[in-house]
Design a protein around this motif. Sequence first.
Motif, PDB file in Angstrom:
ATOM      1  N   TYR A   1       0.817  -1.215   0.000  1.00 47.12           N
ATOM      2  CA  TYR A   1       0.000   0.000   0.000  1.00 47.12           C
ATOM      3  C   TYR A   1       0.852   1.266   0.000  1.00 47.12           C
ATOM      4  O   TYR A   1       0.341   2.358  -0.218  1.00 47.12           O
ATOM      5  CB  TYR A   1      -0.943   0.007   1.202  1.00 47.12           C
ATOM      6  CG  TYR A   1      -0.283  -0.333   2.522  1.00 47.12           C
ATOM      7  CD1 TYR A   1       0.416   0.624   3.251  1.00 47.12           C
ATOM      8  CD2 TYR A   1      -0.362  -1.624   3.041  1.00 47.12           C
ATOM      9  CE1 TYR A   1       1.024   0.315   4.453  1.00 47.12           C
ATOM     10  CE2 TYR A   1       0.247  -1.948   4.246  1.00 47.12           C
ATOM     11  CZ  TYR A   1       0.938  -0.981   4.953  1.00 47.12           C
ATOM     12  OH  TYR A   1       1.550  -1.299   6.142  1.00 47.12           O
TER      13      TYR A   1
ATOM     14  N   ASP B   1      -3.601  -1.351  -4.614  1.00 45.92           N
ATOM     15  CA  ASP B   1      -3.379  -2.534  -3.777  1.00 45.92           C
ATOM     16  C   ASP B   1      -4.691  -3.199  -3.380  1.00 45.92           C
ATOM     17  O   ASP B   1      -4.759  -4.420  -3.229  1.00 45.92           O
ATOM     18  CB  ASP B   1      -2.575  -2.169  -2.525  1.00 45.92           C
ATOM     19  CG  ASP B   1      -3.362  -1.308  -1.553  1.00 45.92           C
ATOM     20  OD1 ASP B   1      -3.620  -0.130  -1.878  1.00 45.92           O
ATOM     21  OD2 ASP B   1      -3.722  -1.808  -0.474  1.00 45.92           O
ATOM     22  N   GLY B   2      -5.756  -2.406  -3.229  1.00 50.05           N
ATOM     23  CA  GLY B   2      -7.055  -2.978  -2.867  1.00 50.05           C
ATOM     24  C   GLY B   2      -7.562  -3.961  -3.903  1.00 50.05           C
ATOM     25  O   GLY B   2      -8.167  -4.986  -3.565  1.00 50.05           O
TER      26      GLY B   2
ATOM     27  N   ILE C   1     -11.812  -0.480  -2.504  1.00 48.51           N
ATOM     28  CA  ILE C   1     -11.490  -0.092  -1.130  1.00 48.51           C
ATOM     29  C   ILE C   1     -12.660   0.579  -0.418  1.00 48.51           C
ATOM     30  O   ILE C   1     -12.848   0.381   0.782  1.00 48.51           O
ATOM     31  CB  ILE C   1     -10.219   0.786  -1.064  1.00 48.51           C
ATOM     32  CG1 ILE C   1     -10.427   2.147  -1.717  1.00 48.51           C
ATOM     33  CG2 ILE C   1      -9.044   0.065  -1.701  1.00 48.51           C
ATOM     34  CD1 ILE C   1      -9.253   3.099  -1.513  1.00 48.51           C
TER      35      ILE C   1
ATOM     36  N   HIS D   1      -4.596   2.970   2.723  1.00 48.29           N
ATOM     37  CA  HIS D   1      -4.293   2.999   1.284  1.00 48.29           C
ATOM     38  C   HIS D   1      -3.661   4.340   0.901  1.00 48.29           C
ATOM     39  O   HIS D   1      -4.198   5.075   0.066  1.00 48.29           O
ATOM     40  CB  HIS D   1      -5.570   2.762   0.471  1.00 48.29           C
ATOM     41  CG  HIS D   1      -6.261   1.476   0.784  1.00 48.29           C
ATOM     42  ND1 HIS D   1      -5.834   0.261   0.297  1.00 48.29           N
ATOM     43  CD2 HIS D   1      -7.348   1.219   1.563  1.00 48.29           C
ATOM     44  CE1 HIS D   1      -6.633  -0.696   0.746  1.00 48.29           C
ATOM     45  NE2 HIS D   1      -7.551  -0.150   1.509  1.00 48.29           N
TER      46      HIS D   1
END
Length: 382
Positions: free
Chosen positions: A95, A101-102, A190, A317
């Motif tokens: 992150y 990344d989510g 996210i 995040h």
Amino acid sequence: MGFKAFGYNVISLIWDSIVRSKHYNVAYLVAPEITPDEISNLSKRLNFYCPELKLEIKNINSAILSCAPILYFCDKNKLPTWIKCIRGSIYYIDYRSNPVDGWEWISLANLCSSCKPNIEDSKIKFTNYINDLRAQHLSKCYIFGTGSSLEKAIGYNFSDGYRVVCNTIVKDKKLWNHLNPNFIVAGDAIYHFGHTMYARTFRKDLYDRMQETPTTYFIYPQQFHTIVYRQFKPFEDRLIPVPVGNYKYYHNDLVNNFYLPALGNVLQLLLLPLACTLSKNVYMWGFDGRAPQDKLFWKNSEKHSYSNYLPELQKEHPKFYEYYVPKDEPTKYINNNFGDEMDELLHQAEINGFSFTMMHKSWTPTLMKRFRFDQTASINKK
């Protein structure tokens, strides 16, 4: 295609055939530099997305020799190219360096889950419901964002059109039941399908709202079905996962072409294509845009967002916000998603007989040029 590229493709195909039938009980964390707090944080995330997996720390050389998924907690550019080419199931969950990344965690959840969406069944459910709605012969479709103006919608009657809402409008029980939406849509890894309190609260409120209006269907990109189905199985007959296609336009009849456009943001990805499926006359409410003094993406209605949970979302995040709303270019996301491209796509639909009406003023020029001053007077007061 060169011999090396051909070889990489063959190895990749072999790898895919291996992992398709594989059951996993461990994920290997490859992290050249990591703190105990970061390990704890990643363990909590893994427990949400793949609760059946244990986390073990490995170096990259030993990790690539296994079939287990690899969680790479480092800048992906530091991973040797040959490893990326021949080793599948590597997830870039750092992150600190990866703005998406989510979505990597969602991909991991899909790999490890036996819950796969039945798209043919989804299309049948969707088509049957659309046919029922079309039998009402309504002449317009209202779509609702979550900008500050959404709070004023409670004072009007929208029953003369189809109604499609999105995202955290689910927080407002009174407005939800007033609108009695035909569809609710959401599509962010996210904000809606993640591990934070923001996303968890959204899903809890959505569950409650789905109980209250038994004719509301939930539409979302199919990649999120693993997360959705865990919590929303009681509403299975109203869950509509839809695959994302490779086209880029709004005026697609989803009944005939059951794919979402390859576009970002809930308005372009879900709301507009669904509205164009229901009617050629689309009316927009709650899309206030980004005022000069707004922070992050834009200002949401306080009654229809979870602003108290935003700090956690930003902490979990950080690269997402740094990339999409950088401090030195805060309008980057707005310009990319609501600028010339959107204007052109709306224009393409308009020359094909569709009309788009912004029902109140907006800071977004593309939408403001479609503002009609008298629209609130043209619908019935509550």
